[in-house]
Design an enzyme around this catalytic site. Structure first.
Site, PDB file in Angstrom:
ATOM      1  CD  GLN A 177      37.594  24.553 -55.364  1.00 53.27           C
ATOM      2  OE1 GLN A 177      37.009  23.483 -55.258  1.00 53.27           O
ATOM      3  NE2 GLN A 177      38.825  24.643 -55.840  1.00 53.27           N
ATOM      4  CB  ALA A 201      37.073  30.423 -61.090  1.00 54.58           C
ATOM      5  CD  GLU A 202      39.676  36.287 -58.038  1.00 53.36           C
ATOM      6  OE1 GLU A 202      40.566  37.101 -57.849  1.00 53.36           O
ATOM      7  OE2 GLU A 202      38.467  36.573 -57.979  1.00 53.36           O
ATOM      8  CB  ALA A 203      38.057  33.482 -53.657  1.00 54.23           C
ATOM      9  CB  VAL A 233      33.904  31.196 -49.190  1.00 54.89           C
ATOM     10  CG1 VAL A 233      33.245  31.813 -47.969  1.00 54.89           C
ATOM     11  CG2 VAL A 233      34.105  32.241 -50.269  1.00 54.89           C
ATOM     12  CE  LYS A 237      36.100  36.346 -52.390  1.00 51.45           C
ATOM     13  NZ  LYS A 237      35.200  37.284 -53.040  1.00 51.45           N
ATOM     14  CG  ASP A 262      29.253  36.514 -60.237  1.00 49.80           C
ATOM     15  OD1 ASP A 262      28.373  36.170 -61.053  1.00 49.80           O
ATOM     16  OD2 ASP A 262      29.851  35.700 -59.520  1.00 49.80           O
TER      17      ASP A 262
END
Lengths: 130, 386, 270
Positions: free
Chosen positions: C24, C26-28, C30, C55, C167
């Site tokens: 997990q 911040a945005e997605a 999986v 995702k 990233d």
């Protein structure tokens, strides 16, 4: 009571002394000439509520200012002197810069003129090779 | 191990007293605080729990007419002419009669901020130091906010969102530094709001951002958000494009430029969007960006606490959104302070400065008290934390 | 992860798609699943433990619904497009895109990697390096150095084609065996959530810096040699592109060093 003084020195100026003349009204007020609000905000409708407080008179009968108040009035004048001096210095530096820029511009214009003239003369700027 | 009691209080007292002077922007603040001498501070990381007592917290804001920002020269003049009066008032309220005996340290803002106002205040600090024979400590303004926020909320190790007129940063502590994880690439959030308030010509009192918040609350058309650019770039964000765009919308609105289809109905020419709607949309958009980069930082450092500091941190809508994110993420809470501490003040400078002083970090020579406009949060060595 | 979030995802995927949480961010979020979104079950059910990646970008209740919808759509679509384009670059390895539902913030991707032997975890670069750092193994094993060189090549290819990852950490690099049982690993780059098309040296410099920091913080004892291998692989891509390549390489490396000096962040006025 000794009077406050200030010394300025820089690359161009070895030493410039600022002193207080206690009899001059310039050094007897807390409202300086250069330390007021800027015209910009006054024109925008600012009411000046940030004036320095008036100097305080001693509680006794002498009618003299208190030590700190006297010092503040002296410093206000001294600050004016320094500000005016520094403003002049800035003006001088600015003039010098403009003069230099002007000279550079002229030189550049002359160079471009020369180059164009050379070309128009069918000069030997660049030869085309095949 | 950290020992916050390395420097004993003056005159065998069992408490420390510090005075803090702040004037990096348009607010001039003088605050006096007291730390009791606690055994637990001998050994361990309790810098968020000093049991601070606030003896006085005096502030005066330089306010300009609607539509005008504050110029360095006039702000400096405000600070210069009010500083002594504020210090006197603070001492009186704190019931300090002999500063020489009763004050351990004088703390001043070393930066970042506007040069001229910073300069006005540091002169007062130096003068007091010489007059009272009390040592000086220079404080980073951002660290002041962080330490005050930690002390008030007791958040031990939060991700910090620092939002003010001059700063927008997401910060987390790691290895003796407050490290910046994300920040604005151009203008600060408070600056963005202030400048939009100027375009709208709404009053600067009590603060332009507060007035935008009030207008946003009055928005009656919350379903139809005015779409604005959303400019999060990784961990960073930029806001100048958003400001330029919403400024142009506001100008079209005032000029009644019916050609603008976003503001006026295509057929009837009826006005669709109000000033309140613009304020609401701007807040929703900017704050969503802030919350998003904060969440990114939380995921990065594996933290579930958030602390909001800085003037914009007073905004209730921002606090609400951040709280919602914290609940969704890990059922945790957001820490925020009220306007006494969020808005620049002297107490926060005293708090961070006193921590520094207790770690024996004091000015040894007046030449170290030169203020600086640029002073990054991560330049400060945070030796009062583990 | 909050129950609300789980409910949100399960409702969208229906009970027919069983999921297992992988990570997990911040945005997605999986997940893995064994159900393909559109192929008939017979076509892959014979394959032993078929696996796919889901995702999912959950909606965020803190932001205004219209901001949320448009962001979710834009980002999911953006990532899908990026993956599509990257896939066309010869020699670059990224996961296959299986399906994209931009409106619901969902991507289905090819599952990559395997579990490393002896419980060393999943075969991302981070775990792989840890495996070789542990007792009995040589941290400078030729396999390790060769793999790092190839990772550098992948990043070189990415940057040479003017894409940035955004990233780049050692857990976002997945190693896949060339053939089952083979000791040759092919690095794949994953998670392009912050990826972009960019010809800016700054972005590339930051990419390299982020990776260097990641290696330094998790494998500090061997970081120097490891980073050297990475950079050799990276440079080789540029060097194969003649004079222009040399020139661009110099620009990227210079900026990388600059970023390293200032610690990623620019200086700014307070």
């Amino acid at each position: 009571m000794s009077l406050p003084k200030a010394v300025y020195s820089s690359r161009d100026i070895e030493e410039k002394l600022f002193t207080v003349d206690p009899n001059n009204s310039r050094y007897q007020t807390t409202n300086g000439k250069t330390t007021g609000p800027s015209e910009w905000v006054l024109n925008a409708g600012q009411v000046d509520v940030d004036r320095p407080s008036d100097p305080r008179v001693k509680d006794d009968v002498s009618g003299e200012l208190t030590y700190l108040s006297k010092l503040r009035t002296n410093l206000t004048g001294l600050q004016d002197d320094i500000n005016e001096f520094l403003t002049d210095q800035m003006e001088l530096a600015k003039k010098k810069r403009i003069k230099n820029e002007k000279r550079e511009m002229q030189e550049q214009e002359k160079r471009i003129d020369d180059e164009i003239n050379e070309l128009l003369d069918g000069g030997d700027g660049e030869e085309e090779e095949d | 191990m950290v020992n916050l009691n390395a420097v004993p209080p003056k005159n065998g007292r069992d408490y420390y007293i510090a005075i803090g002077l702040e004037g990096s922007a348009n607010k001039l603040g003088v605050g006096i605080i007291k730390h009791p001498l606690l055994n637990k501070h001998d050994d361990g990381d309790y810098s968020h729990d000093c049991q601070v007592e606030i003896l006085s917290n005096i502030r005066d804001t330089y306010v300009t007419p609607p539509g005008e920002g504050f110029l360095p020269r006039d702000t400096a003049r405000h600070h210069r002419n009010w500083c002594v009066r504020l210090i006197k008032k603070a001492l009186e309220e704190a019931k300090i009669i002999h500063p020489t005996l009763d004050i351990d340290v004088i703390c001043f803002t070393k930066g970042p901020g506007m040069g001229a106002p910073l300069h006005s205040v540091v002169i007062a600090a130096r003068t007091c130091s010489l007059l009272w024979n009390v040592p000086l400590v220079g404080v980073n303004h951002c660290v002041g906010h962080i330490e005050m926020g930690r002390e008030i909320t007791k958040a031990k190790n939060p991700v910090v969102l620092y939002v003010s007129g001059g700063n927008t940063q997401v910060i987390a502590y790691s290895e003796k530094r407050y490290r910046i994880f994300g920040e604005t690439l151009d203008i600060a959030i408070g600056n963005c709001l202030d400048r939009f308030a100027r375009t709208l010509k709404i009053p600067n009192e009590p603060s332009p951002g507060y007035n935008i918040e009030q207008l946003a609350k009055q928005c009656s058309n919350k379903e139809n958000l005015v779409e604005l650019p959303y400019t999060v770039k990784g961990m960073d964000l930029s806001m100048s494009g958003i400001l330029a765009y919403i400024d142009s919308l506001a100008k079209d609105l005032f000029k009644e430029n019916k050609k603008n289809k976003i503001l006026f109905d295509k057929e009837s020419g009826e006005q669709k969007v109000t000033v309140e709607d613009l304020c609401y949309s701007l807040q929703e958009n900017l704050f969503a960006m802030l919350v998003e980069i904060t969440e990114r930082a939380m995921a990065h450092v594996n933290s579930d606490q958030v602390l909001i500091v800085g003037g914009v941190g007073c905004n209730v809508r921002l606090q609400e959104m951040m709280a919602q994110m914290c609940i969704d993420r890990s059922n945790s809470k957001v820490h925020a302070t009220d306007s006494r501490f969020c808005i620049d003040n002297g107490v926060m400078i005293a708090q961070a400065g006193l921590l520094q002083y207790r770690m024996n970090d004091v000015v040894k020579d007046l030449s170290e008290t030169v203020v600086t406009q640029k002073f990054r949060t991560d330049e400060v060595f945070v030796d009062w934390r583990e | 992860m909050s129950e609300q979030l789980v409910a949100q995802i399960s409702e969208y995927l229906t009970p027919n798609v069983p999921i297992q949480l992988v990570s997990q961010g911040a945005e997605a979020v999986v997940f893995t699943t064994n159900v393909h979104p559109y192929l008939p079950k017979e076509s892959y059910s014979g394959v032993e433990d078929a696996k796919f990646i889901i995702k999912y970008r959950p909606s965020k209740s803190y932001r205004h619904p219209s901001i949320d919808k448009s962001l979710t759509k834009r980002r999911t679509l953006g990532e899908a497009r990026l993956l599509g384009k990257l896939h066309q670059i010869e020699g670059l390895h990224v996961p296959h895109l299986i399906a994209c539902d931009a409106y619901n913030g969902c991507l289905w991707l090819e599952f990559l990697g395997e579990n490393l032997p002896n419980g060393m975890g999943f075969s991302n670069l981070k775990n792989f390096l840890w495996m070789y750092a542990k007792g009995g193994n040589d941290p400078y094993d030729p396999i390790v150095l060769e793999t790092l060189y190839k990772v550098g090549q992948e990043i070189g290819l990415l940057h040479w084609n003017d894409y940035c990852h955004g990233d780049l950490t050692s857990s976002n690099i997945i190693l896949v065996r060339e053939k089952p049982g083979s000791d040759t690993w092919v690095p794949h780059l994953i998670d392009f959530g912050l990826g972009s098309i960019s010809n800016m040296v700054e972005d590339k410099g930051v990419d390299l810096y982020v990776l260097e920091r990641a290696i330094l913080s998790t494998h500090s004892s061997y970081a120097e040699k490891y980073n050297e291998c990475l950079m050799n692989g990276f440079s080789s891509v540029y060097e194969n592109n003649g004079k222009l390549g040399q020139k661009k390489l110099k620009e990227v490396i210079n900026r990388f060093q600059e970023v390293r000096l200032r610690g990623r962040k620019r200086s700014m006025i307070g």
